[in-house]
Design a protein around this motif. Structure first.
Motif, short mmCIF file in Angstrom:
data_model
loop_
_atom_site.label_atom_id
_atom_site.label_comp_id
_atom_site.label_asym_id
_atom_site.label_seq_id
_atom_site.Cartn_x
_atom_site.Cartn_y
_atom_site.Cartn_z
N GLY A 14 0.81 -1.21 0.00
CA GLY A 14 0.00 0.00 0.00
C GLY A 14 0.84 1.26 0.00
O GLY A 14 0.40 2.31 -0.48
N ALA A 85 1.43 9.05 2.56
CA ALA A 85 1.93 7.67 2.45
C ALA A 85 1.10 6.72 3.32
O ALA A 85 0.77 5.61 2.90
CB ALA A 85 3.40 7.61 2.86
N GLN A 87 -2.04 7.04 4.30
CA GLN A 87 -3.39 6.87 3.77
C GLN A 87 -3.41 5.90 2.60
O GLN A 87 -4.38 5.16 2.41
CB GLN A 87 -3.96 8.23 3.38
CG GLN A 87 -4.24 9.12 4.59
CD GLN A 87 -4.61 10.54 4.23
OE1 GLN A 87 -4.40 10.98 3.10
NE2 GLN A 87 -5.17 11.27 5.19
N ARG A 88 -2.33 5.89 1.80
CA ARG A 88 -2.25 4.94 0.69
C ARG A 88 -2.27 3.49 1.19
O ARG A 88 -2.68 2.59 0.48
CB ARG A 88 -1.00 5.20 -0.15
CG ARG A 88 -1.06 6.47 -0.97
CD ARG A 88 0.03 6.47 -2.04
NE ARG A 88 1.38 6.41 -1.48
CZ ARG A 88 2.10 7.47 -1.17
NH1 ARG A 88 1.59 8.70 -1.34
NH2 ARG A 88 3.33 7.35 -0.68
#
Length: 688
Positions: A14, A85, A87-88
């Protein structure tokens, strides 16, 4: 339940994309934090993936039932990149910092409700009275992990020591048993490592790796005449691939160089400690998107700025420490095969190093005087500045040190004395001064060495894996950069650098969380005779502003300053000449009269209409807030615009000093709206 490496790799995809896998050393750190609940110090090169380690560890701890993790990061740029980063990867992250103070209550509510996995704060928040007394106790009681990013800031011996970081020791001491702690840095030698480990605790584990950066190609260009560095850079910037950062040692140098490169046709922008938070974010994104060739920056653009394809880092003037230099060049080439790193030393470098050394911690008599001025009644930094012979920035730094030492305490409204005894640690300050001098000599040695430059820097960081030359630097390859300068380019650059006065960059964005928002319209870049910190012009301008005997009671035409003002206005180069002059009023009647006389004289000599003073609105209080959101909110209703109407041309808005730039921006924006014309701010001096 033990966290697994497979689950950690799922989270990594992610952050880093499909197929990404943790390296063994990254998993070692995560395993120690999540499964063994240890305290760890990780010293690894920039780009190693330290942020991935603590985000993954935070999420794994959260999945096991632990509370939100607290990440202490030094810069807004770092926080913005890290929140994105996280949140991804599906990690719920939030940040509390000076740029979003109006959102604190809502964010704190989300933390209390368990809706946040990671909370990022700046070290300064740890001693904000509201955060320290109302938020931190509850957070510390439930925190799942504490992360100290850029941990070399904890240490007096670190190249970027910050007093606020020393409060972290008190936070760690109050944690319940079993709360893991991670400290990370890319720039720590043996002395700093030992110091940080001691502050984290004797059982702190250490994970340390090699610091070579295989993409970096280091070189030094020593010009016979170092005043030609701007022209050299304007000539050779096209040879550098992509976009990058050009570092300068001072705010004034960064702003002047940015203007010079712009005059030579380059799309660059200045980025300094004086750049507003929203404008910093805009400029960072412009560089990330390759809309700019370079940001011309001070160290304000340093730790945490993340652009993997940054093509080059150039230093116009050498930092005072090889460790600091390594930290700054580490911004380049994180995701590319090659990045150019160039140092252009200057004849004035030593003088600048000495200046910064001289304004470190003041002598004992000055500190004792400050302590004597403080009492039980809270005093703001602004009030203290009038009683103690220290600049505001230096005063703020000293107060932070005294706060950590227990001699003073920050409260709502300013600072108070605790009445506790305090000892001046002369031996420690002398040791720090000696260490700084050794670092300066090491920086000179880096400039002049004929050996491998990367090996030299790694040696300064006590990198035990540094045994082989890099094979990439100018000394290893024997390839030197040309010292030639294009005469036509040099002429344009010199014309800008020798022009009368200095440019005052306009504010472009309103602060977030207030009644006005978005882009600022109607206020153009301004001009000033000079900066207060200019070696040449600063002292005379300071005397002009501070000594009432210099303030003219007769017309300005009889004063020697008017010809200098005329020269600046003549060189301005505005698309349309202003037709109206307005004086910006203040709470100080003497200061207002001074500015009015100045504005009237400018109008007379320039054959412009003098529209009088823009007065402070009756009943409006003096605006002392330094936080941009609060300052602008107060200024929006500060002046009385009764009687201001349309004009037939641009408006010259005159004041004596531009400090934060918000006064001329707020007043200028309102004038532009009411007159239908652009507003051009002019001041005798700017600060910084």
């Amino acid at each position: 339940m033990q966290a697994t490496r497979d689950r950690a790799n799922e989270l990594l995809t992610g952050i880093a994309g499909p197929g990404a896998q943790l390296r063994d050393d990254q998993w070692t750190a995560i395993d120690a934090l999540v499964n063994a609940r240890r305290r760890m110090l990780v010293v690894q090169r920039t780009g190693w993936g330290k942020s991935a380690v603590y985000f993954i560890a935070a999420k794994l701890l959260r999945d096991s039932g632990a509370g939100a993790s607290l990440i202490i990061s030094p810069l807004l740029a770092l926080m913005r990149n890290q929140v994105a980063a996280a949140q991804r990867a599906g990690i719920r992250a939030a940040t509390l910092n000076s740029a979003n103070m109006t959102e604190w209550e809502e964010i704190q509510g989300r933390v209390a409700a368990g809706e946040v996995d990671v909370l990022l704060v700046s070290p300064e928040r740890l001693n904000n009275p509201g955060f320290r007394d109302e938020v931190l106790p509850a957070l510390a009681a439930t925190v799942g992990m504490v992360v100290v990013d850029e941990a070399h800031c904890i240490s007096d011996w670190g190249h970027d020591f910050r007093p606020d970081y020393r409060r972290i020791r008190d936070l760690l001491a109050g944690l319940r048993p079993g709360v893991p702690v991670l400290a990370t840095t890319a720039t720590a030698n043996d002395r700093v490592v030992a110091d940080v480990q001691a502050q984290l605790g004797e059982d702190t584990g250490l994970l340390r790796g090699g610091l070579d950066r295989e993409s970096l190609h280091l070189s030094v260009v020593r010009l016979p005449d170092t005043t030609e560095r701007p022209a050299w850079l304007a000539t050779h910037l096209a040879e550098l691939e992509g976009s990058g950062i050009i570092y300068c040692l001072t705010v004034a140098a960064a702003e002047d160089l940015a203007e010079a490169l712009e005059a030579a046709g380059w799309n660059v922008a200045a980025y300094t400690g004086r750049t507003e938070a929203t404008e910093r974010e805009r400029l960072e994104q412009a560089l990330i998107d390759n809309e700019l060739k370079a940001l011309v920056a001070t160290s304000a653009l340093g730790m945490g700025f993340d652009k993997p394809d940054l093509g080059f880092v150039v230093h116009v003037g050498a930092p005072g420490s090889p460790v600091s230099y390594y930290q700054q060049i580490g911004r380049a080439g994180r995701g590319t095969d090659r990045a150019d790193v160039i140092l252009l030393p200057g004849a004035e470098d030593r003088d600048i190093w000495e200046y910064f050394a001289s304004v470190s911690f003041p002598d004992e008599a000055t500190v004792r005087h400050l302590l004597g001025v403080l009492g039980e009644e809270a005093q703001s930094t602004m009030r203290l500045e009038a009683q103690v012979d220290l600049s505001r920035s230096r005063l703020d730094q000293v107060l932070k040190v005294l706060d950590v030492d227990g001699a003073v305490r920050r409260v709502r409204g300013g600072w108070v004395s605790t009445g506790q005894p305090w000892e001046y640690d002369a031996a420690r300050y002398a040791g720090l001064a000696q260490a700084r001098r050794a670092e300066q000599e090491a920086m000179v040695a880096y400039e002049t060495t004929d050996s491998c430059r990367m090996l030299f820097l790694r040696g300064q960081l006590d990198d035990v894996e540094a045994t082989q030359p890099c094979g990439r630097c100018d000394n290893c390859t024997g390839r030197r950069r040309e010292a030639t300068v294009d005469p036509a380019v040099a002429e344009r650059v010199d014309a800008r650098l020798t022009a009368p006065g200095v440019r005052v960059t306009q504010r472009r964005q309103w602060p977030t969380g207030i009644s006005v928002r978005g882009r600022i319209h109607g206020v153009e870049p301004g001009r000033a005779l000079g900066r207060l910190n200019d070696i040449a012009r600063g002292p005379a301008l300071t005397q002009l502003l501070d000594d009432p005997s210099w303030r003219p009671t007769s017309p300005w035409q009889q004063d020697t300053w008017l010809p200098r003002i005329v020269a600046v206005l003549s060189d301005w180069g505005w698309p349309q000449r202003p037709t109206t002059v307005v004086a910006l009023g203040s709470h100080d009647p003497e200061r207002t009269a001074f500015v009015a006389a100045l504005a009237e004289a400018i109008a007379a000599v320039g054959r412009m209409s003098f529209a009088g003073v823009l007065p402070v609105r009756p009943g409006a209080g003096e605006v002392t807030a330094q936080n941009s959101a609060y300052r602008v909110t107060a200024l929006l209703d500060h002046w009385d615009f009764t009687g201001v109407g349309a004009t037939d041309g641009p408006v010259l808005l005159v004041t004596d000093l531009i400090d934060t730039g918000w006064s001329v921006t707020v007043a200028g924006s309102a004038l532009a709206e009411r007159t239908g014309q652009v507003v051009l701010p002019f001041a005798l001096a700017s600060r910084g």
